[in-house]
Design a protein around this motif. Structure first.
Motif, PDB file in Angstrom:
ATOM      1  N   THR A 105      43.352   7.262 -46.732  1.00 19.65           N
ATOM      2  CA  THR A 105      43.403   8.713 -46.897  1.00 19.65           C
ATOM      3  C   THR A 105      44.612   9.252 -46.162  1.00 19.65           C
ATOM      4  OG1 THR A 105      41.000   8.860 -47.071  1.00 19.65           O
ATOM      5  CG2 THR A 105      42.198  10.891 -46.540  1.00 19.65           C
ATOM      6  N   GLU A 106      45.406  10.054 -46.908  1.00 22.59           N
ATOM      7  CA  GLU A 106      46.596  10.683 -46.314  1.00 22.59           C
ATOM      8  C   GLU A 106      46.439  12.189 -46.447  1.00 22.59           C
ATOM      9  OE1 GLU A 106      50.084  10.718 -44.239  1.00 22.59           O
ATOM     10  OE2 GLU A 106      49.064   8.891 -44.894  1.00 22.59           O
ATOM     11  N   VAL A 107      46.311  12.863 -45.320  1.00 27.39           N
ATOM     12  CA  VAL A 107      46.160  14.320 -45.308  1.00 27.39           C
ATOM     13  C   VAL A 107      47.549  14.949 -45.265  1.00 27.39           C
ATOM     14  CG1 VAL A 107      45.195  16.306 -44.088  1.00 27.39           C
ATOM     15  CG2 VAL A 107      43.935  14.138 -44.147  1.00 27.39           C
ATOM     16  N   PHE A 108      47.809  15.839 -46.220  1.00 22.93           N
ATOM     17  CA  PHE A 108      49.163  16.395 -46.328  1.00 22.93           C
ATOM     18  C   PHE A 108      49.463  17.389 -45.201  1.00 22.93           C
ATOM     19  CE2 PHE A 108      48.562  15.682 -51.136  1.00 22.93           C
ATOM     20  CZ  PHE A 108      48.949  14.362 -51.007  1.00 22.93           C
ATOM     21  N   LYS A 109      48.462  18.141 -44.782  1.00 27.67           N
ATOM     22  CA  LYS A 109      48.671  19.099 -43.691  1.00 27.67           C
ATOM     23  C   LYS A 109      47.577  18.887 -42.650  1.00 27.67           C
ATOM     24  CE  LYS A 109      51.007  22.650 -46.436  1.00 27.67           C
ATOM     25  NZ  LYS A 109      51.007  24.085 -46.861  1.00 27.67           N
ATOM     26  N   PRO A 110      47.785  17.891 -41.803  1.00 23.01           N
ATOM     27  CA  PRO A 110      46.739  17.560 -40.821  1.00 23.01           C
ATOM     28  C   PRO A 110      46.636  18.641 -39.739  1.00 23.01           C
ATOM     29  CG  PRO A 110      48.706  16.274 -40.400  1.00 23.01           C
ATOM     30  CD  PRO A 110      48.956  17.012 -41.680  1.00 23.01           C
ATOM     31  N   ILE A 138      47.808  13.193 -36.260  1.00 26.37           N
ATOM     32  CA  ILE A 138      47.483  12.029 -37.105  1.00 26.37           C
ATOM     33  C   ILE A 138      47.217  12.513 -38.523  1.00 26.37           C
ATOM     34  CG2 ILE A 138      45.873  10.139 -37.486  1.00 26.37           C
ATOM     35  CD1 ILE A 138      45.359  10.118 -34.470  1.00 26.37           C
ATOM     36  N   SER A 139      47.968  11.954 -39.508  1.00 25.95           N
ATOM     37  CA  SER A 139      47.789  12.330 -40.912  1.00 25.95           C
ATOM     38  C   SER A 139      47.215  11.198 -41.760  1.00 25.95           C
ATOM     39  CB  SER A 139      49.127  12.776 -41.515  1.00 25.95           C
ATOM     40  OG  SER A 139      50.042  11.692 -41.490  1.00 25.95           O
ATOM     41  N   SER A 140      47.253   9.964 -41.254  1.00 21.21           N
ATOM     42  CA  SER A 140      46.823   8.807 -42.048  1.00 21.21           C
ATOM     43  C   SER A 140      45.572   8.192 -41.439  1.00 21.21           C
ATOM     44  CB  SER A 140      47.926   7.746 -42.111  1.00 21.21           C
ATOM     45  OG  SER A 140      49.090   8.288 -42.702  1.00 21.21           O
TER      46      SER A 140
END
Length: 696
Positions: free
Chosen positions: A673-678, A682-684
């Motif tokens: 899961t990759e969050v575009f606007k964390p 941490i975004s990944s």
């Protein structure tokens, strides 16, 4: 003796002749002084002829039976406009048979027959009312009577005057040669059409033909008048020729400054002209039979102004119309007509069969018109000026419901060709009701846009203009049921318009910056407030698109979204190259090496793109769901993924990939899961399950 008489005669005769000459010269001088005295006296003011008033009254009653002309005084007066002495009657009043005043004038000029006058009789051969105030009413039967009251027995005063003049010099009892009104203020009412016209200054003369004994003798009536119709001024010149025998009247007329909209307000028979805010100059020659039946008419019309009923008023710089009308057949022939205006121009010819009531009111018509040199230039309504080659129009007009039925409307020449039929109902102060069905031949999208008004489904038009770069549409099937005023309302109901058409060879930009859709083939339907397209096949670069749908709902709403749903297939590197373009650049964000990627992919795409210029990427709704088989890609310099079967789900918030992959030598089930606007640093988040041996 003879010699003596001769000498006496020779001496006496010259003296007799000389005395006779002196006598007659004295008489002439006396007459001259008398005439000069009369002239000087008349120049000083009118000379009353009171003792002759009774004879003058009797003579007038004889010449115009049925009308009683009374006056205050009779006098000799100098008429400056004619440069001569006239017999005038002052304080003139005209009564009908019922004793009602139907006309009055400050004075009337009377011409007397010379022969009877020398015998002491007064016989009138010329009547001219000066400064008269007069009301004329034309009845439904065509009779012209004085006064507004209908109780005058329907007597035709014009006919009585004509009869009196026509009998003069042809063995009849009347010596009347002419009847005139000058500097008159007239009011005219036509009972058949309801028209009421005021003439503040009018001159009318009715006179007999010089050859009164001829079988072709006639009476001529000439009119020169300044008129007002519903308060709008105009000028009329007319001449009517009434034959001594028969009931066919001929005439010529010229009207300048005629306001057609004022004419429509004044009389119900001319309500058809209400949308035409035009000032016209009209000339014509006509023949009328039995007082009411128009047999022949040749006419020419020139006009300027505006035409309403089509939304914004159309400015007419010049309108020219030349035609002929045959009353026996009801056929109107348009020899030549031309319109030149700021928004429209055209040239027209054709014919029409007019259905006219007995009172002259137009009930309807059947027409066939050929139009060429068509031009339309409506800034703010259309993209730019357009021109057409030819148009053929066949149909009918019905006045009772103000409806134009179009049996056939054909356009040809140029990029746009069409065939339509239906009806148009003209409405006051709003766009007309338009009910049309037909077909438009296939045409390039960019060629069609100039003919598409901005106000007609504006959202769809704007999106197509900005995003459809090429392609052809058609044939186009058109079905409209537009109510009156619909083109001016904020939106058009879906049921009011339905346009179906095929799409071929289209090139469409769905997101600016990305590779456009090409080779598009499919079909579409445009309704009043919705656009829907079904795409059978297309390409985005090397990617193939199938089962695609494009929908634009609520076309009248600013920024309404374009909703795109499609199924695509292709190689993973092609997808990655596409979404690495600005403004997306997803592979670059995740440090994915596009060149090292491999795999077969199939995705279902769903985009929601607002139709707002320069809108940010974040406002675009994105959904990508699909599977990649044989996945291989490099994640940085030390991590390589291969032999994967991954399910991919991407939306505006995040990217999620799940499935078995090989990382190095290890076989793992990955949930990435990759969050575009964390919310934090941490975004990944990567979850991997599998068995690792020593080598892995």
């Amino acid at each position: 003796m003879a010699l003596t008489e001769l000498r006496f005669f020779n001496g006496y005769a010259p003296r007799v002749l000389r005395y006779t000459g002196w006598f007659f010269g004295g008489l002439i001088a006396l007459a001259g002084f008398f005439a000069l005295g009369i002239l000087v006296r008349v120049l000083m003011g009118p000379v009353s002829l009171g003792p002759f008033s009774g004879q003058i009254h009797s003579a007038l009653a004889t010449e115009v039976p049925g009308l009683d002309v009374r006056f205050d005084d009779a006098a000799l007066a100098w008429t400056r406009s004619e440069g001569r002495i006239n017999l005038v009657i002052l304080g003139t009043r005209v009564y009908d048979r019922d004793g009602r005043i139907v006309a009055q004038a400050p004075q009337a000029e009377i011409g007397l027959a010379t022969g009877p006058l020398l015998k002491g009789n007064i016989v009138v051969n010329r009547i001219a009312l000066v400064g008269v105030q007069l009301t004329l009413v034309r009845s439904n039967a065509g009779a012209l009577r004085l006064g507004l009251q209908s109780g005058a027995g329907g007597e035709d005063v014009l006919k009585r005057i004509r009869d009196a003049i026509q009998h003069s010099g042809s063995g009849g009892a009347s010596p009347l040669r002419s009847f005139a009104v000058r500097q008159a203020r007239l009011a005219f009412r036509d009972e058949a059409s309801g028209t009421f016209i005021v003439a503040p200054n009018a001159n009318l003369q009715i006179s007999a033909d010089k050859d009164a004994l001829s079988r072709s003798a006639s009476t001529t009536a000439s009119l020169d008048a300044h008129i007002e119709i519903a308060g709008r001024p105009a000028r009329v010149f007319a001449e009517f020729v009434f034959p001594t025998r028969g009931k066919v009247v001929k005439g010529d007329i010229s009207v300048t400054g005629l306001d057609l909209a004022a004419l429509a307000r004044d009389g119900n028979a001319f309500s058809f002209f209400k949308p035409f805010a035009l000032v016209a100059d009209v000339t014509g020659s006509w023949t009328i039979e039995n007082g009411t039946s128009l047999r022949l008419l040749d006419f020419g019309i020139g006009a300027t102004g505006y035409i309403n009923g089509f939304g914004a008023p159309l400015h007419v710089k010049s309108l020219r119309f030349v035609g002929r009308y045959d009353g026996a057949t009801g056929r109107l022939l348009v020899d030549d007509a031309a319109l030149a205006g700021e928004q429209a121009s055209a040239h027209l010819s054709g014919d029409a069969n007019l259905n006219v009531d007995s009172d002259g009111t137009l009930r309807g018509s059947v027409f066939s018109l050929a139009v060429d040199r068509i031009g339309v230039d409506l800034p703010g309504t259309m993209e730019h000026a357009v021109s057409r080659g030819h148009a053929l129009i066949r149909g009918a007009y019905t006045r009772s419901d103000n409806t134009v039925v179009l049996d056939e409307l054909q356009l040809s020449g140029g990029p746009l060709s069409a065939s339509l039929a239906g009806r148009v109902v003209l409405a006051a102060d709003q766009t007309p009701e338009i009910n049309l069905d037909g077909k438009i031949d296939a045409v390039g999208v960019r060629d069609l846009l100039p003919y598409w008004p901005y106000r007609l489904v504006p959202g769809a038009r704007a999106w197509i203009a900005a995003n459809v770069l090429s392609g052809r549409v058609g044939p186009v099937l058109v079905h409209t049921r537009l109510p009156a005023g619909a083109l001016e309302s904020p939106f058009i109901p879906d049921k009011a318009v339905q346009v179906n058409f095929a799409l071929t060879g289209g090139t469409i930009t769905y997101l600016h910056g990305l590779t456009p859709v090409t080779n598009l083939a499919g079909s579409a339907v445009l309704t009043g407030d919705t656009f829907k397209a079904t795409i059978a096949s297309a390409n985005v670069g090397l990617l193939s698109i199938s089962r695609a749908n494009v929908t634009i709902p609520n076309l009248h709403v600013h920024g309404t979204p374009v909703i795109v749903a499609a199924h695509t297939t292709g190689q993973l590197p092609q997808y990655l190259s596409l979404i690495d373009m600005k403004p997306l650049q997803y592979p670059s964000r995740f440090h994915i090496n596009t060149a090292s990627a491999a795999g077969d992919a199939a995705f279902d795409l769903h985009f929601t793109v607002p139709t707002i210029k320069d809108e940010s990427v974040d406002a675009i709704g994105v959904s990508v769901i699909g599977q990649v088989n044989g996945l291989a890609l490099s994640l940085g310099s030390h991590t390589h993924v291969s032999d994967g079967t991954v399910n991919l789900d991407v939306d505006n918030r995040q990217l999620r990939a799940t499935g078995p992959v090989t990382v190095g030598a290890a076989k793992l089930n990955v949930d990435w899961t990759e969050v575009f606007k964390p919310a934090g640093p941490i975004s990944s988040e990567i979850r991997a399950r599998g068995t690792l041996d020593d080598a892995a």
